[in-house]
Write a protein that holds these residues in place. Structure first.
Motif, PDB file in Angstrom:
ATOM      1  N   ASN A   1       0.815  -1.210   0.000  1.00 29.03           N
ATOM      2  CA  ASN A   1       0.000   0.000   0.000  1.00 29.03           C
ATOM      3  C   ASN A   1       0.851   1.263   0.000  1.00 29.03           C
ATOM      4  O   ASN A   1       0.565   2.210  -0.719  1.00 29.03           O
ATOM      5  CB  ASN A   1      -0.924   0.014   1.222  1.00 29.03           C
ATOM      6  N   SER A   2       1.901   1.240   0.815  1.00 33.87           N
ATOM      7  CA  SER A   2       2.717   2.457   0.879  1.00 33.87           C
ATOM      8  C   SER A   2       3.434   2.668  -0.451  1.00 33.87           C
ATOM      9  O   SER A   2       3.594   3.795  -0.915  1.00 33.87           O
ATOM     10  CB  SER A   2       3.713   2.385   2.038  1.00 33.87           C
ATOM     11  N   PHE A   3       3.842   1.559  -1.095  1.00 41.05           N
ATOM     12  CA  PHE A   3       4.467   1.716  -2.400  1.00 41.05           C
ATOM     13  C   PHE A   3       3.470   2.276  -3.408  1.00 41.05           C
ATOM     14  O   PHE A   3       3.775   3.202  -4.160  1.00 41.05           O
ATOM     15  CB  PHE A   3       5.020   0.379  -2.889  1.00 41.05           C
ATOM     16  N   LEU A   4       2.263   1.722  -3.361  1.00 38.20           N
ATOM     17  CA  LEU A   4       1.253   2.197  -4.309  1.00 38.20           C
ATOM     18  C   LEU A   4       0.905   3.656  -4.054  1.00 38.20           C
ATOM     19  O   LEU A   4       0.653   4.419  -4.986  1.00 38.20           O
ATOM     20  CB  LEU A   4      -0.005   1.335  -4.201  1.00 38.20           C
ATOM     21  N   ALA A   5       0.914   4.040  -2.760  1.00 36.57           N
ATOM     22  CA  ALA A   5       0.617   5.428  -2.436  1.00 36.57           C
ATOM     23  C   ALA A   5       1.704   6.355  -2.969  1.00 36.57           C
ATOM     24  O   ALA A   5       1.437   7.439  -3.473  1.00 36.57           O
ATOM     25  CB  ALA A   5       0.492   5.589  -0.918  1.00 36.57           C
ATOM     26  N   ALA A   6       2.958   5.880  -2.864  1.00 36.84           N
ATOM     27  CA  ALA A   6       4.069   6.715  -3.326  1.00 36.84           C
ATOM     28  C   ALA A   6       4.204   6.663  -4.839  1.00 36.84           C
ATOM     29  O   ALA A   6       4.836   7.520  -5.453  1.00 36.84           O
ATOM     30  CB  ALA A   6       5.364   6.260  -2.665  1.00 36.84           C
ATOM     31  N   LYS A   7       3.616   5.626  -5.424  1.00 36.37           N
ATOM     32  CA  LYS A   7       3.823   5.369  -6.840  1.00 36.37           C
ATOM     33  C   LYS A   7       3.480   6.570  -7.717  1.00 36.37           C
ATOM     34  O   LYS A   7       4.278   6.961  -8.580  1.00 36.37           O
ATOM     35  CB  LYS A   7       2.971   4.173  -7.254  1.00 36.37           C
ATOM     36  N   ASP A   8       2.323   7.161  -7.450  1.00 37.82           N
ATOM     37  CA  ASP A   8       1.903   8.254  -8.318  1.00 37.82           C
ATOM     38  C   ASP A   8       2.876   9.420  -8.246  1.00 37.82           C
ATOM     39  O   ASP A   8       3.247   9.993  -9.269  1.00 37.82           O
ATOM     40  CB  ASP A   8       0.493   8.711  -7.936  1.00 37.82           C
ATOM     41  N   ALA A   9       3.304   9.722  -7.021  1.00 36.78           N
ATOM     42  CA  ALA A   9       4.265  10.813  -6.859  1.00 36.78           C
ATOM     43  C   ALA A   9       5.573  10.469  -7.579  1.00 36.78           C
ATOM     44  O   ALA A   9       6.148  11.286  -8.308  1.00 36.78           O
ATOM     45  CB  ALA A   9       4.526  11.066  -5.382  1.00 36.78           C
ATOM     46  N   LEU A  10       6.050   9.217  -7.370  1.00 40.99           N
ATOM     47  CA  LEU A  10       7.295   8.789  -8.009  1.00 40.99           C
ATOM     48  C   LEU A  10       7.189   8.876  -9.527  1.00 40.99           C
ATOM     49  O   LEU A  10       8.071   9.374 -10.207  1.00 40.99           O
ATOM     50  CB  LEU A  10       7.609   7.353  -7.614  1.00 40.99           C
ATOM     51  N   ARG A  11       6.068   8.362 -10.010  1.00 44.53           N
ATOM     52  CA  ARG A  11       5.860   8.392 -11.458  1.00 44.53           C
ATOM     53  C   ARG A  11       5.914   9.803 -11.997  1.00 44.53           C
ATOM     54  O   ARG A  11       6.509  10.087 -13.021  1.00 44.53           O
ATOM     55  CB  ARG A  11       4.474   7.827 -11.769  1.00 44.53           C
ATOM     56  N   PHE A  12       5.242  10.670 -11.241  1.00 39.14           N
ATOM     57  CA  PHE A  12       5.139  12.055 -11.676  1.00 39.14           C
ATOM     58  C   PHE A  12       6.531  12.650 -11.880  1.00 39.14           C
ATOM     59  O   PHE A  12       6.772  13.415 -12.803  1.00 39.14           O
ATOM     60  CB  PHE A  12       4.355  12.857 -10.629  1.00 39.14           C
ATOM     61  N   VAL A  13       7.469  12.271 -11.007  1.00 36.12           N
ATOM     62  CA  VAL A  13       8.837  12.784 -11.123  1.00 36.12           C
ATOM     63  C   VAL A  13       9.636  11.981 -12.138  1.00 36.12           C
ATOM     64  O   VAL A  13      10.292  12.531 -13.018  1.00 36.12           O
ATOM     65  CB  VAL A  13       9.542  12.736  -9.745  1.00 36.12           C
ATOM     66  N   LEU A  14       9.579  10.639 -12.007  1.00 31.05           N
ATOM     67  CA  LEU A  14      10.479   9.793 -12.792  1.00 31.05           C
ATOM     68  C   LEU A  14      10.073   9.675 -14.260  1.00 31.05           C
ATOM     69  O   LEU A  14      10.923   9.559 -15.132  1.00 31.05           O
ATOM     70  CB  LEU A  14      10.547   8.398 -12.172  1.00 31.05           C
TER      71      LEU A  14
ATOM     72  N   PRO B   1       8.785  11.776 -16.615  1.00 34.38           N
ATOM     73  CA  PRO B   1       9.362  12.717 -17.592  1.00 34.38           C
ATOM     74  C   PRO B   1      10.883  12.621 -17.673  1.00 34.38           C
ATOM     75  O   PRO B   1      11.458  12.742 -18.763  1.00 34.38           O
ATOM     76  CB  PRO B   1       8.952  14.091 -17.059  1.00 34.38           C
ATOM     77  N   ILE B   2      11.537  12.374 -16.517  1.00 29.27           N
ATOM     78  CA  ILE B   2      13.003  12.317 -16.527  1.00 29.27           C
ATOM     79  C   ILE B   2      13.491  11.164 -17.389  1.00 29.27           C
ATOM     80  O   ILE B   2      14.472  11.262 -18.116  1.00 29.27           O
ATOM     81  CB  ILE B   2      13.556  12.143 -15.095  1.00 29.27           C
ATOM     82  N   THR B   3      12.786  10.038 -17.295  1.00 29.64           N
ATOM     83  CA  THR B   3      13.271   8.849 -17.977  1.00 29.64           C
ATOM     84  C   THR B   3      12.697   8.692 -19.379  1.00 29.64           C
ATOM     85  O   THR B   3      13.103   7.807 -20.110  1.00 29.64           O
ATOM     86  CB  THR B   3      12.910   7.595 -17.160  1.00 29.64           C
ATOM     87  N   GLN B   4      11.767   9.587 -19.725  1.00 33.10           N
ATOM     88  CA  GLN B   4      11.155   9.445 -21.037  1.00 33.10           C
ATOM     89  C   GLN B   4      12.177   9.439 -22.179  1.00 33.10           C
ATOM     90  O   GLN B   4      12.061   8.636 -23.100  1.00 33.10           O
ATOM     91  CB  GLN B   4      10.107  10.551 -21.251  1.00 33.10           C
ATOM     92  N   PRO B   5      13.208  10.301 -22.136  1.00 29.58           N
ATOM     93  CA  PRO B   5      14.189  10.287 -23.232  1.00 29.58           C
ATOM     94  C   PRO B   5      14.819   8.917 -23.436  1.00 29.58           C
ATOM     95  O   PRO B   5      15.186   8.557 -24.560  1.00 29.58           O
ATOM     96  CB  PRO B   5      15.248  11.298 -22.777  1.00 29.58           C
ATOM     97  N   LEU B   6      14.927   8.147 -22.363  1.00 26.19           N
ATOM     98  CA  LEU B   6      15.496   6.806 -22.491  1.00 26.19           C
ATOM     99  C   LEU B   6      14.635   5.952 -23.419  1.00 26.19           C
ATOM    100  O   LEU B   6      15.154   5.230 -24.273  1.00 26.19           O
ATOM    101  CB  LEU B   6      15.616   6.173 -21.106  1.00 26.19           C
ATOM    102  N   SER B   7      13.327   6.073 -23.246  1.00 27.77           N
ATOM    103  CA  SER B   7      12.428   5.326 -24.123  1.00 27.77           C
ATOM    104  C   SER B   7      12.626   5.734 -25.574  1.00 27.77           C
ATOM    105  O   SER B   7      12.755   4.899 -26.464  1.00 27.77           O
ATOM    106  CB  SER B   7      10.967   5.578 -23.734  1.00 27.77           C
ATOM    107  N   TRP B   8      12.654   7.041 -25.803  1.00 29.42           N
ATOM    108  CA  TRP B   8      12.843   7.514 -27.176  1.00 29.42           C
ATOM    109  C   TRP B   8      14.162   7.017 -27.749  1.00 29.42           C
ATOM    110  O   TRP B   8      14.231   6.549 -28.881  1.00 29.42           O
ATOM    111  CB  TRP B   8      12.839   9.048 -27.219  1.00 29.42           C
ATOM    112  N   LEU B   9      15.190   7.113 -26.922  1.00 30.52           N
ATOM    113  CA  LEU B   9      16.517   6.721 -27.383  1.00 30.52           C
ATOM    114  C   LEU B   9      16.532   5.249 -27.780  1.00 30.52           C
ATOM    115  O   LEU B   9      17.020   4.875 -28.851  1.00 30.52           O
ATOM    116  CB  LEU B   9      17.524   6.980 -26.257  1.00 30.52           C
ATOM    117  N   LEU B  10      15.966   4.407 -26.902  1.00 30.20           N
ATOM    118  CA  LEU B  10      15.948   2.972 -27.188  1.00 30.20           C
ATOM    119  C   LEU B  10      15.123   2.691 -28.435  1.00 30.20           C
ATOM    120  O   LEU B  10      15.548   1.938 -29.313  1.00 30.20           O
ATOM    121  CB  LEU B  10      15.379   2.213 -25.994  1.00 30.20           C
TER     122      LEU B  10
END
Ligand SMILES: Nc1ncnc2c1ncn2[C@@H]1O[C@H](COP(=O)(O)OP(=O)(O)O)[C@@H](O)[C@H]1O
Ligand SMILES: [Mg+2]
Lengths: 353, 343
Positions: free
Chosen positions: B74-87, B89-98
């Motif tokens: 539950n705590s992971f799921l609760a933090a998930k949205d916040a983490l996603r929100f930060v991570l 966009p930061i990691t999106q270029p990796l997807s494009w690059l790959l």
């Protein structure tokens, strides 16, 4: 040679350890190096060093391993920071320098030659020799040209494109010297520069240094643990023991008047006939004028060895000593023979061991 | 009657316990067993460890183990949205690059790719024999129709190893300059290196959707970046102190020292780190096919899932060949660096 003082060291102390400042109080109070280590856990590197080094002189600092020679020479370009004291170069307080001025000092005023050569293994000999100019931002073409000039000068024509590991130890140290010379700095620091070399090659290198010095008149601080080397090179000799100076002065004077058993030990094994010169043991001329019974004239810088050959071992002879065409003293062969025997330390007024 | 009743009775906590007892709590295995009426006599030999479940039986106010795992989730799921929100966009270029690298590798016709790879291998190793060997391996892979998959694997390794070097070398340099940073970083590196690769995937799967390339990209990079960081740090720390002192004595700035002396002299170690990083990327890219990474790993997975022994073994051989190629080429580049600065 002028009488200008190029480097002046005043009341220099260096203590290694976690809290040098408070350990310094004990040293001021007279605690010995051994006690400081045992009771307070600090290493006494240097204690109350005072030296004046004249412009154009080779000042040799001699002492056994661990006596603080490397520590001392590294204070001049502040590779090591002192615990207390002053270092002045050309009248300027080096310790007050900020980073920028210190860098300028290291780039343009002082260059250093190292015991283990410390060449850059990934650069060619010419690039190594040009390092000192390269760090100043000199264009490659120009610094290589200057580097080649000095490589030729130290006898390494045609080795510019080799890598250091392809050269012998003696040749590598020639690169080290060329590297220091290329910077065209007035002061050269040499930390046991020849100690890692074979005896014959070492002699060659000493001759090379003297030859260069005759031409360049740099202020050289030379470190060694070898008395023969010290006597050959020194205009002025400083003897270190356990981080303090036991004696300093003209090498010939120290040889004849050692003030400490430690120095007695050093000088007792020396071939004195080869090292001592006539001017050190002659009787200066007084008002009575030139004595009539001399067997001939000798130069003031002849060695005693050459005098023994010349007199054929006859101790009754005496000679007139000449400097620049003028008589300056007389030499009795009897006093020459006496000078060959080292004086016992107790007679010389030296103290405890 | 539970084993540890006496604890709570003795402490006078019975009331507190009973307030926590809700009849409709989750039913545990022990409860079910108890209901079947098989009740053993309590002796010292079968004394159960006072675990959460066991204590819960005696006192309803104490949580069960399953509540713990549920809580973590539950705590992971609760933090998930916040983490996603930060991570995200930061990691999106990796997807494009790959994605773009994969499509470039796939779109390039084989008759351009082969000579290109041969040239790269030659310039890395300056060895004609190695070029011949690599070409033979590639020809074999292409001949048995594994060329496309091999290129996909190669593309992923290319991107991930490149990023590892891009981030790893500066981190290693920073570590070599600060003992404190080194002390703080080493436990993290130890953890990254010892965690089984599968464990990385678990939180990543929850964070990102399984279809996104960055999911496996991050997993590979986290796993493979460790050696290049470690060896850069080590390499710079091992540079001869005398040479550094000489550099200082000639008034080099920190920059001149770093780029002119420390990095060139640490290069053999850094290259060894890069070699290991590439090999670890290869290992991870195979595992990452579990989370939709394309390439030879997919074939291996098919072999396992459908019990197609031949498919699994041949693609396994393809991976071995790829590993040998990558290892040989980077090693011979390393040897050249070593030879150039023999002391
Ligand atoms: N960084 C240091 N930390 C602690 N002690 C040191 C350090 N550097 C030198 N020393 C000590 O200072 C003394 C002098 O060393 P050094 O100057 O290297 O002697 P030398 O060059 O005459 O052989 C030695 O006792 C040595 O152990
Ligand atoms: Mg030393």
């Amino acid at each position: 040679m002028t009488d200008k003082i190029e480097i002046s060291i005043r009341n220099l102390y260096k203590i290694f350890g976690p809290d040098p400042k408070s350990a310094l109080e004990y040293v001021y109070a007279g605690t010995s190096k051994a006690d400081l280590l045992n009771d307070h856990g600090h290493v006494l590197g240097l204690r109350d060093i005072n030296i004046d080094m004249r412009d154009g002189d080779i000042t040799v600092i001699m002492g056994l391993s661990g006596s603080g020679k490397s520590t001392l020479i590294r204070h001049l370009n502040r590779l090591i920071e002192p615990t207390a004291g002053q270092v002045e170069v050309d009248g300027e307080d080096v310790l007050a320098y900020d980073e920028e001025k210190l860098r300028t000092l290291r780039r343009q005023v002082m260059s250093m030659v190292f015991q283990k050569f410390a060449l850059f293994p990934h650069r060619t000999v010419a690039e190594n020799a040009g390092t000192t100019l390269k760090v100043r931002g000199v264009a490659k073409h120009d610094y290589l040209k200057e580097a080649h000039k000095w490589l030729d000068r130290v006898g390494l024509q045609g080795y510019g494109d080799h890598y250091p590991h392809q050269l012998s130890g003696g040749m590598q140290q020639r690169v080290g010297i060329a590297r220091a010379l290329t910077s065209n700095s007035p002061i050269m620091l040499m930390d046991e520069a020849f100690s890692a070399l074979d005896p014959l090659i070492r002699t060659d290198m000493q001759d090379l240094l003297l030859e260069l010095q005759k031409e360049l008149h740099k202020t050289i601080v030379f470190i060694t643990h070898d008395l023969d080397e010290a006597l050959k090179l020194a205009d002025r000799l400083v003897i270190l023991k356990d981080g303090h100076i036991v004696q300093q002065g003209e090498p010939q004077y120290i040889l004849l008047n050692p003030n400490d058993p430690y120095i007695e030990d050093f000088v007792s094994d020396i071939n004195r006939a080869r090292v001592l010169r006539v001017s050190s043991i002659m009787t200066p001329l007084d008002d009575s004028g030139v004595p009539p019974d001399a067997h001939g004239e000798v130069a003031h810088d002849d060695t005693l060895e050459s005098m023994i050959t010349r007199s054929g071992g006859d101790t009754s002879h005496s000679y007139l000593v000449m400097r620049d065409g003028q008589p300056v003293g007389t030499l009795e062969m009897t006093s020459l023979v006496k000078a060959l025997v080292p004086r016992v330390a107790s007679e010389a007024g030296a103290r405890k061991y | 009657m539970a084993t540890y009743d006496f604890l709570f009775d003795g402490a006078g906590l019975r009331d507190w316990c009973d307030t926590g007892k809700t009849g409709d709590g989750p039913v545990s295995m022990a409860d079910l067993l108890a209901k079947t009426g098989v009740s053993e006599e309590q002796t010292a030999w079968n004394l159960p460890f006072p675990s959460l479940d066991e204590l819960n039986e005696a006192c309803g106010s104490i949580a069960q183990s399953r509540d713990l795992t549920k809580g973590v989730e539950n705590s992971f799921l609760a933090a998930k949205d916040a983490l996603r929100f930060v991570l995200d966009p930061i990691t999106q270029p990796l997807s494009w690059l790959l994605e773009s690298t994969l499509s470039v590798f796939e779109a390039t016709p084989w008759w351009i790719m082969f000579p290109l790879l041969m040239i790269v291998v030659y310039f890395a190793s300056k060895s004609v024999r190695l070029v011949i060997f690599v070409t033979a391996c590639l020809l074999f892979l292409a001949f048995v129709d594994h060329y496309d998959h091999a290129m996909q694997t190669l593309a992923i390794i290319f991107v991930c190893a490149l990023l590892c070097v891009l981030f790893g070398v500066p981190i290693g340099i920073a570590m070599s300059r600060s003992n404190r940073l080194q002390r703080m970083t080493i436990p993290v590196l130890d953890m990254l290196q010892t965690l089984p690769p599968f464990v990385y995937l678990i939180p990543l799967i929850f964070l990102f959707s399984v279809t996104e390339p960055k999911l496996y990209g991050i997993a590979i990079i986290l796993y493979a970046i460790v050696p290049v960081i470690r060896l850069t740090d080590l390499g710079i720390r091992l540079v001869d102190k005398d040479v550094i002192e000489a550099a200082d004595s000639f008034g080099m700035t920190d920059r001149q020292k770093l780029f002119g002396v420390q990095i060139p002299l640490a290069l053999p170690n850094i290259m060894a780190g890069i070699n290991q990083t590439i090999m670890m990327s290869l290992a991870m890219v195979v595992i990452a096919s579990l989370v939709s990474a394309p390439g030879l790993g997919v074939l291996v997975l098919r072999g396992i899932r459908n019990l197609e022994l031949g498919v699994g073994l041949v693609s396994g051989l393809g991976i071995v060949l790829l590993a040998i190629i990558l290892d040989r080429v980077t090693k011979s580049a390393l040897d050249r660096v070593n030879a150039a600065q023999k002391h």
